[in-house]
Scaffold this motif. Structure first.
Motif, PDB file in Angstrom:
ATOM      1  N   ARG A  13      30.130   8.776  74.054  1.00 53.28           N
ATOM      2  CA  ARG A  13      28.765   8.327  74.350  1.00 53.28           C
ATOM      3  C   ARG A  13      27.881   9.501  74.766  1.00 53.28           C
ATOM      4  O   ARG A  13      26.735   9.615  74.313  1.00 53.28           O
ATOM      5  N   ALA A  55      31.120   2.317  63.923  1.00 54.08           N
ATOM      6  CA  ALA A  55      31.079   2.623  65.361  1.00 54.08           C
ATOM      7  C   ALA A  55      30.124   3.774  65.638  1.00 54.08           C
ATOM      8  O   ALA A  55      29.422   3.784  66.662  1.00 54.08           O
ATOM      9  N   ASP A 109      27.425   4.381  63.954  1.00 51.84           N
ATOM     10  CA  ASP A 109      26.084   3.790  63.925  1.00 51.84           C
ATOM     11  C   ASP A 109      25.764   3.136  65.268  1.00 51.84           C
ATOM     12  O   ASP A 109      24.635   3.229  65.760  1.00 51.84           O
ATOM     13  N   GLY A 110      26.777   2.479  65.842  1.00 50.18           N
ATOM     14  CA  GLY A 110      26.574   1.855  67.149  1.00 50.18           C
ATOM     15  C   GLY A 110      26.310   2.873  68.231  1.00 50.18           C
ATOM     16  O   GLY A 110      25.437   2.671  69.087  1.00 50.18           O
ATOM     17  N   ALA A 152      22.746   4.120  67.906  1.00 50.89           N
ATOM     18  CA  ALA A 152      21.785   3.150  68.432  1.00 50.89           C
ATOM     19  C   ALA A 152      21.837   3.094  69.953  1.00 50.89           C
ATOM     20  O   ALA A 152      20.801   3.021  70.627  1.00 50.89           O
ATOM     21  N   LEU A 153      23.038   3.134  70.518  1.00 45.88           N
ATOM     22  CA  LEU A 153      23.201   3.103  71.969  1.00 45.88           C
ATOM     23  C   LEU A 153      22.549   4.309  72.624  1.00 45.88           C
ATOM     24  O   LEU A 153      21.995   4.214  73.724  1.00 45.88           O
ATOM     25  N   ARG A 199      21.637   5.271  58.713  1.00 44.14           N
ATOM     26  CA  ARG A 199      22.842   4.452  58.865  1.00 44.14           C
ATOM     27  C   ARG A 199      23.863   4.796  57.795  1.00 44.14           C
ATOM     28  O   ARG A 199      23.515   5.229  56.698  1.00 44.14           O
TER      29      ARG A 199
END
Length: 511
Positions: free
Chosen positions: A89, A134, A136-137, A140-141, A151
């Protein structure tokens, strides 16, 4: 401590003035040892908080590991796959900060293509698809818009061949396509960070060695004159990477070697996407054939134990060269051999020694530790997280030493060359070379507009898209003191020996 103003220019005259002025100072707030990306990041963070900071580097900016990376600003996908959600992250967040605020001129979206070949099993394909989703997630996060990093998606075989023309055609069932951050050059990022630190009042001193460091003092030696003096500081931070143990012998590092091969881009059909090839027998490791500046492709990378004394310039091994060629050839319609390799480089990762196991599996987390003598050291970590590591180190220094500092400002601080940085004052002419803009961003007009050399717009040699004004700017504004600085770090011409030989005399003109 005298502030030379907001100038971003680093050069021999400024270095001499800074060294002279240091002798008159009673103390500074922070001394940073090491001129790689971590040290430069710490210097910028400290200066932006209003602290009096001096960075010293024994050689040149980006002399060590910081110039030997894959030139990628990773989004942390690999770390997510291994369950390290925190570093994954953070990496995605830091990538977004670089691409949208700190250095949008130096970091762009790199298409990353995984060809779907018969040799790739169904479970492996599914794993990559899940991983890209993941990713892509994570994007976005982290708040990075899809306009900055598109994407992921599946593409057909024709599109895959258009992006990577030498990909194996037999049985090609399209490809999976994602995007990650790519630096135009890692050494250029280091120089931009260091010059931005200078813009905020930091003293950036190359060819100055540090010894006998304590929490409140360090002995500095000018490598050009041999003169030494003691400098008092309220905090001393060791950011010397794989050489950190030279400053604090109690540190335990476990260097690993990452090797890359350099090719003429024509050997790969002049690709526009990075060909991403699974390593046989591995579930989460790949080699990458990445399009680069100067019409090159870099193929990397390895992860090998590198025990023993730390060399100034690590060398690739024949086994690593063979491994990279063998792996990429599994995905190519042609066969590359050592005859196609026009250059190679290796860097040492400053991993924290956590005991047994492969270096590929050692955590890329960083740590800030204090020695018995009071020196704070930053060890471990990865290039993508340099800003976060610097913030962590400065927070520790402020807390432990009671420094009077403002809050961290680097989340939103545009580097030299970013459109929002106020340093660039000249208007861009319409005919600037795209390669110049890619390397200097909004500062590109300054490179040409402030040139005093003959034929500033002329290429330094036929077929090399670096102009003479860039060599001059390296010396007048980017702290280059030798031809090696110009050829190996301010530009990357020196990676190919035949190109280096053609331009050495030109570089010497500007010194």
């Amino acid at each position: 401590m005298t502030n030379l103003g907001s100038s971003t220019a680093l050069n021999a005259a400024r270095r001499a003035a800074d060294l002279t002025a240091l002798g008159d100072d009673d103390a500074v707030d922070v001394v940073v040892i090491g001129g790689g990306i971590t040290g430069a990041g710490i210097a910028l963070d400290a200066a932006a908080r209003g602290l009096l900071v001096v960075l010293v580097e024994k050689h040149d900016l980006a002399f060590g590991t910081s110039r030997w990376s894959s030139k990628l600003v990773h989004g942390g996908l690999r770390y997510l796959a291994t369950g390290n959600v925190g570093i994954a992250r953070r990496s995605a967040v830091e990538r977004g900060i670089l691409m949208t605020r700190n250095a949008p001129h130096l970091v762009t979206a790199m298409p990353q293509l995984v060809p779907l070949l018969p040799s790739m099993s169904g479970p492996s394909r599914a794993l990559v698809r899940i991983g890209f989703a993941a990713g892509d997630g994570l994007r976005a996060l982290a708040g990075t818009p899809a306009t900055t990093l598109p994407r992921s998606r599946r593409i057909d075989a024709a599109r895959a061949i258009a992006l990577a023309p030498t990909v194996r055609r037999a049985g090609l069932d399209g490809a999976l396509l994602a995007h990650d951050g790519q630096l135009i050059d890692d050494a250029r990022l280091v120089v931009a960070v260091a010059r931005t630190a200078a813009q905020h009042g930091a003293r950036i001193l190359t060819r100055v060695a540090a010894s006998a460091a304590t929490g409140t003092s360090v002995r500095l030696t000018d490598q050009l004159t041999g003169e030494s003096f003691e400098l008092s500081a309220r905090a001393v931070i060791n950011a010397s990477g794989v050489w950190a143990g030279d400053v604090d012998p109690s540190l335990r590092l476990r260097p690993s070697r990452g090797t890359h091969l350099v090719f003429d881009a024509a050997a790969f059909g002049n690709p526009t996407a990075a060909l991403t090839v699974p390593i046989p027998g591995e579930t989460n490791r790949f080699v990458f054939a990445m399009p680069q500046q100067l019409g090159r492709v870099y193929l990397g990378l390895t992860d090998e134990e590198a025990p023993g004394p730390i060399p100034d310039v690590p060398e690739p091994t024949p086994e690593e060269v063979a491994f990279l060629l063998d792996t990429v050839n599994t995905a190519l319609a042609i066969e590359l051999t050592t005859a196609d390799v026009i250059g190679a480089y290796a860097g040492l990762r400053p991993l924290i020694d956590t005991g047994a196991g492969r270096t590929a599996d050692v955590s890329r987390e960083h740590a800030v530790v204090e020695s018995d003598r009071g020196v704070l050291s930053v060890i471990g970590g990865k290039l993508t997280e340099y800003r976060f590591m610097a913030e962590d180190a400065l927070d520790r220094a402020v807390a432990l030493r009671g420094l009077s500092a403002g809050p961290c400002r680097t989340h939103d601080l545009p580097l030299v060359g970013a459109p929002a940085n106020p340093a660039s004052t000249l208007r861009a002419p319409a005919d600037l070379p795209s390669s110049l803009v890619a390397r200097y961003g909004a500062e590109a007009p300054e490179v040409v507009g402030r040139a005093t050399c003959a034929r500033p717009n002329a290429a330094v040699a036929d077929g090399i898209d670096v102009i003479r004004a860039e060599f001059e700017y390296a010396v007048t504004h980017e702290g280059a003191l030798t031809a090696d600085d110009v050829l190996d770090r301010r530009t990357r011409i020196g990676l190919v020996a035949t190109d280096r030989a053609r331009v050495e005399a030109v570089a010497a003109e500007f010194l």
